[in-house]
Every structure is written in C-alpha cells, then in structure tokens.
Design an enzyme around this catalytic site. Structure first.
Site, PDB file in Angstrom:
ATOM      1  N   ASP A 203       1.062  -1.213   0.078  1.00 34.19           N
ATOM      2  CA  ASP A 203      -0.131   0.043   0.089  1.00 34.19           C
ATOM      3  C   ASP A 203       0.898   1.342   0.034  1.00 34.19           C
ATOM      4  O   ASP A 203       1.868   1.149   0.739  1.00 34.19           O
ATOM      5  CB  ASP A 203      -0.930   0.023   1.381  1.00 34.19           C
ATOM      6  CG  ASP A 203      -1.830   1.049   1.297  1.00 34.19           C
ATOM      7  OD1 ASP A 203      -2.679   1.026   0.635  1.00 34.19           O
ATOM      8  OD2 ASP A 203      -1.674   2.061   2.023  1.00 34.19           O
ATOM      9  N   GLU A 245      13.931 -14.091   0.606  1.00 33.01           N
ATOM     10  CA  GLU A 245      14.410 -15.210   1.670  1.00 33.01           C
ATOM     11  C   GLU A 245      13.312 -16.302   1.331  1.00 33.01           C
ATOM     12  O   GLU A 245      13.614 -17.400   1.802  1.00 33.01           O
ATOM     13  CB  GLU A 245      14.016 -14.763   2.956  1.00 33.01           C
ATOM     14  CG  GLU A 245      15.253 -13.696   3.585  1.00 33.01           C
ATOM     15  CD  GLU A 245      14.691 -13.107   4.966  1.00 33.01           C
ATOM     16  OE1 GLU A 245      13.765 -13.578   5.392  1.00 33.01           O
ATOM     17  OE2 GLU A 245      15.355 -11.951   5.230  1.00 33.01           O
TER      18      GLU A 245
HETATM   19  C1  NOJ Z   1      -4.279   3.075  -0.793  1.00 32.86           C
HETATM   20  C2  NOJ Z   1      -5.591   2.365  -0.383  1.00 32.86           C
HETATM   21  O1  NOJ Z   1      -5.770   1.770  -1.848  1.00 32.86           O
HETATM   22  C3  NOJ Z   1      -6.526   3.303   0.131  1.00 32.86           C
HETATM   23  O2  NOJ Z   1      -7.960   2.632   0.095  1.00 32.86           O
HETATM   24  C4  NOJ Z   1      -6.272   3.613   1.308  1.00 32.86           C
HETATM   25  O3  NOJ Z   1      -7.318   4.802   1.924  1.00 32.86           O
HETATM   26  C5  NOJ Z   1      -4.882   4.454   1.321  1.00 32.86           C
HETATM   27  N1  NOJ Z   1      -3.872   3.648   0.330  1.00 32.86           N
HETATM   28  C6  NOJ Z   1      -4.241   4.598   2.546  1.00 32.86           C
HETATM   29  O4  NOJ Z   1      -3.798   3.414   3.012  1.00 32.86           O
END
Ligand code: NOJ
Length: 533
Positions: A203, A245
């Site tokens: 993310d 790993e």
């Molecule tokens: C990207 C994610 O896809 C989204 O849903 C989220 O709000 C933000 N990152 C923060 O984690």
C-alpha cells in the site's frame, strides 16, 4: 518459451472483503463468505486473489488503518479462517496476495498509543513527531491525501507536538527513518510469508520515501512528502531482500504517481517490485490514441523484462462501467476492458464486480461511510437476483453495510451465469483463452497502426499469432492492419454477442479487413496463407 512465474500467467482478482460475501449475516463480508465462493474465482481462471486488508482495525479507513499487523479483525473472522482460506485457495491452484500497509498504522495500534503517551517513551520515535512552526501552526505545508482531512499534521495536546499522517489523522505515518521500525515491518512480512501467503500488495509505496528534512512542498519543483530518492528505493530493496528469503513470492506496489517515468523506477533491476500498479493507465480517458500512447511509453521506458500490471479499477475509484459510461456504453466498455487487459502483455488485475460489468451504486447521504467519497465503487457484490434472494441479493441475509447497485437483478452472478452472452460468461471465456494461449501469457507484443479509434496489437508465440483490437468509437470501424502477412483470421473472442466465430476473409498481401462493431473488442487468430507452389 519457458513457463512464466505464476504471477504472470493469469489475472489477479482483487477481493474487497467487506463487500464480497457475508458468511454470518451481519451485513459485512467476511472470510467465511469468501471461502464459500471460491468456485467463482476458479470459474474465472484467475491465478491469484488479492485481499484488501483483513487485519485488526477500527475501520476508519476501511481496514487501511491497521491496529495489529499480524491478526485478523473479528468482523472478517479469525487467523484460523485466514489460514483455512490460504489452504482452500492453494488446493485449487489459486495463490493468495495480502495487502500490506507499511506507511502507517492505526492510531489505536499499541505502538502509537505508546508513542503518543510521552515524549520520552521508547516508541516516541516510531512515528514522525515535530514541534510547531514558528507561527504556532503545523511543522510544514504537507497535506493529507484526503482533501477532507486537510493538513497532514495533527496536534497532540498531551505531549504538545504534531504527528504526521499522510492520510486520515487516525493513520499516523510510521517513521521509516528509524531502523527499528523498518525491522519490525520486515518481521510483519515474514509473519505472513511464513504462513504461506504468496505475495503482498504494498500500500502507498511511494510514501515510504520522504524528505528526511521535512521541507515544505511550496516553491519546489518536486514533492517532498513522497517518492523521495534514493530513500524510497533503498527501502523497497530492503523489503525485496526479505521477500527473496522465500521462494516464488511476489510483490506488487501501489505506486500512486501520475508519471510513468517515476513508476518504472520502482521496477528497475531485479531487486525492487515484481509489478507496479500503473495509475497513469487507470486515469486514461476512453480514447484509443491515449491508450496506445501510454502502453508504448511504458514499453519504451521500462527495462525489456519489466513486467506490466494493467488495471483499470480498484476500491479507490469509480467503477469501469460507470467511469467510461457515455450514454449507455458502460457495459460494452467494461467488456472491452476485460478483453484488453487479458490480451495485453502483462498481468491483468480485476477488481471484484468488474467481471459483472457492475456500475457504481448510489449512496444516499445518510449511508455514506468513506471519508473520501469512495463508497459507490465499494458496494457489495450481488450474487443472486433480489427477487429470489431478498434485498441482500445473496451477499447477506442481513442489512448490507452499503446499498447494492440498482442493477443487481440483471447483473448478479446467478443471472449472468445463466446467459452465455453475459459479461460474466465473456470474462470466463477470456480467462480460459489466456490459460490456453502461451502467446497471450508470455508472447511478444507489437502495437499496430490500425486506423482511427482502433487500438490493435499483435501477440506472438511459438506457432501462434494473435491479433487483438478494440474499437473505441461508437460507430463501426474497419480494422486496417497493413503489413500483417496471412490474410485469413478467425475470431476467437468478441465482446459483441452478435459476432459469430466465423473466419474473416481478406486477400493475400492486402490488409486483413474486418469491420469492428461499435465499441467491440476482438481477439483474432491469424492463419498463415497456404504457401503457393
Ligand atoms: C491506498 C488504499 O488503496 C486506500 O484505500 C487507502 O485509503 C490508502 N492507501 C491509505 O492506506
């Protein structure tokens, strides 16, 4: 042609667990519901499922605010349920990709509770704390990604300093400048890979690199709050070393940068990402020339063996069938997108519901949940016609956490499975086509000049020559492909139910000519002409 790694073979299907299937009647999707519907994934022939976060969370950003990186939130089930899901998926040959959120935690994470408890706490430096600016305001001009959240800093009365949050105030940014934080997050990766998880979606990867001096963005020609070099790439290489790993694992990054030159930097070498979600592509208008330009630009910028991940939808955006709708063309365009993603060189990512051509749901003001207006694309999946299954449409026996799309009766899985001409039947066929075609999975790609409004490309592998084309226009367009030897071709798949699979005749040495229907996309098999003796 050697066999490509699993993550290149077929589509990766994003499950948004809250909205996939509810197994306990509380109106929120869960792991039990997902485990009961794995046939659906198998019927689509997807290689892997990517799960948006299912970790312990107060759910202020739908699970992207994680309070325990190594446990499952009770709304979704238990750690044992997740282990069971991994086992069930593996038994069907489906890999499991989890969403890992390294940039921030929930403000309810024990690390942050400790960090905010006192300036002297051992975890103080696990988050980004700063004094006020001389005017008493936040330390710099950084803004939250969510307009509604305003500044990226919140003041903590108790300790008299500000903490950084690139998203909501309930998602404080972890301080990756602190090696203890990096080590702890690497351990989270090991925790999941040890449990048999095949890959991670990272993310907000671009946020791992920030200017260590925390300088303001104003007056600078580059952003200081993300994509900071070389920090972002060093951190990614550290993550990749941990992933390496383990055998045969994959990392795909959310690299939310609207410049492909920046995106491909995260793919270069074999020590960074395996794939990057490309938001330049996701934001394209419905225009053949624009698609062609971005695909060609990616190919020109990326190293030759860099592997694209093509996607046009996820839980943060309006759905394909709504975004690209122009006077009722949404469904046809969702079908064309499915074909395009399947036939381009790279891994197709499907967001749950895309296989149904599902549009956004209407969310009345009193049902709004998300801070950033993303509810319409997150509505629950309709499995059965509401006329038979009740208003929960087979998603839930309870009250769904968000209203379903109005079109649930016709677009639900059960209705579409019964119709050979439906979008679902098409997407299943496309999954099968890719599974059976080495050229689609791993062949070379060559973009063609195919006339106005038509995007066309060739995929070739041993003994196989396929031509894919999409007519972006709302009227018929001839498919003009000069220079393609072999005049005969057979339609393997068309997105237009009116098209039969009959061969298309052209003349030797002249362009193969086929008139594409409005909005139609096709995959053709090119048949070489018999040699004349
Ligand atoms: C990207 C994610 O896809 C989204 O849903 C989220 O709000 C933000 N990152 C923060 O984690």
């Amino acid at each position: 042609m050697s066999s490509p790694p699993w993550w290149q073979r077929g589509a990766i299907y994003q499950v948004y667990p809250r909205s996939f299937a509810d197994g306990d009647g509380d109106g929120v999707g869960d792991l039990r519901g997902l485990r009961a519907h794995l046939d659906h994934l198998a019927d689509l022939r997807v290689t892997a499922v990517w799960l948006s976060p299912v970790f312990t969370s107060p759910m202020l950003d739908a699970g992207y605010d994680v309070a325990d990186f190594c446990d499952v939130d009770p709304v979704f089930g238990t750690l044992e349920d997740l282990d069971g899901l991994i086992t069930d998926c593996h038994a069907r040959g489906i890999r499991v990709v989890l969403d890992w959120v390294p940039n921030h935690s929930s403000d309810q994470h024990p690390w942050f509770l400790a960090s905010r408890s006192s300036r002297d706490d051992l975890r103080r430096d696990w988050y980004v704390w700063r004094d006020s600016a001389p005017d008493g305001g936040p330390p710099n001009d950084w803004r939250s990604e969510f307009a509604a959240a305003g500044p990226a800093w919140s003041h903590d009365e108790h300790t008299g300093q500000w903490y950084l949050h690139s998203y909501t105030p309930q998602q404080p940014d972890l301080n990756w400048d602190n090696p203890a934080v990096e080590a702890a997050m690497h351990d989270v990766v090991r925790f999941w890979l040890d449990r048999g998880v095949d890959g991670l979606r990272i993310d907000a990867l671009q946020r791992l690199g920030k200017d260590p001096l925390l300088r303001s963005n104003a007056g600078s020609d580059r952003r200081h709050d993300q994509d900071w070099e070389p920090v972002a790439h060093e951190r990614l290489r550290g993550i990749r070393r941990v992933v390496d790993e383990y055998p045969d694992r994959m990392i795909v990054g959310e690299v939310y940068l609207l410049d492909q030159r920046r995106v491909v930097d995260y793919l270069s070498g074999d020590d960074q990402l395996h794939m990057a979600h490309n938001f330049v592509f996701l934001h394209l208008p419905w225009d053949a020339a624009a698609f062609r330009h971005v695909i060609a630009e990616f190919e020109a910028l990326a190293e030759p063996d860099a592997w694209p991940a093509w996607f046009l939808g996820n839980h943060d955006h309006s759905r394909i069938a709504t975004r690209y709708d122009d006077g009722g063309s949404g469904q046809a365009r969702a079908r064309a997108v499915a074909l395009m993603l399947t036939a381009l060189r790279g891994t197709p990512f499907l967001y749950q519901g895309d296989e149904l051509g599902l549009p956004d749901a209407e969310i009345p003001p009193d049902r709004v949940v998300d801070v950033d207006g993303r509810d319409p694309g997150r509505a629950p999946l309709p499995w059965r016609p509401p006329s038979l299954a009740g208003p929960g449409a087979g998603f839930t026996t309870g009250e769904p956490w968000l209203p379903l799309a109005r079109e649930a009766e016709q677009l639900c899985v059960e209705s579409q499975a019964a119709d050979p001409c439906s979008t679902l039947s098409l997407v299943r066929r496309l999954g099968g086509l890719r599974a059976e075609s080495a050229a689609l999975r791993a062949g070379d790609q060559h973009l063609l000049d195919a006339g106005p409004d038509v995007l066309a490309w060739l995929r070739t592998g041993p003994g196989e020559r396929l031509l894919a084309a999409v007519n972006f226009a709302t009227d018929p367009r001839p498919l003009l492909v000069p220079g393609i030897p072999g005049a005969r071709c057979a339609v393997l798949v068309s997105t237009d139910p009116g098209r039969t699979g009959s061969p298309v005749q052209g003349g030797t040495g002249s362009p193969a000519e086929l008139v594409l229907h409005p909005g139609e996309a096709v995959v053709l098999a090119l048949v070489p002409d018999a040699p004349t003796t």
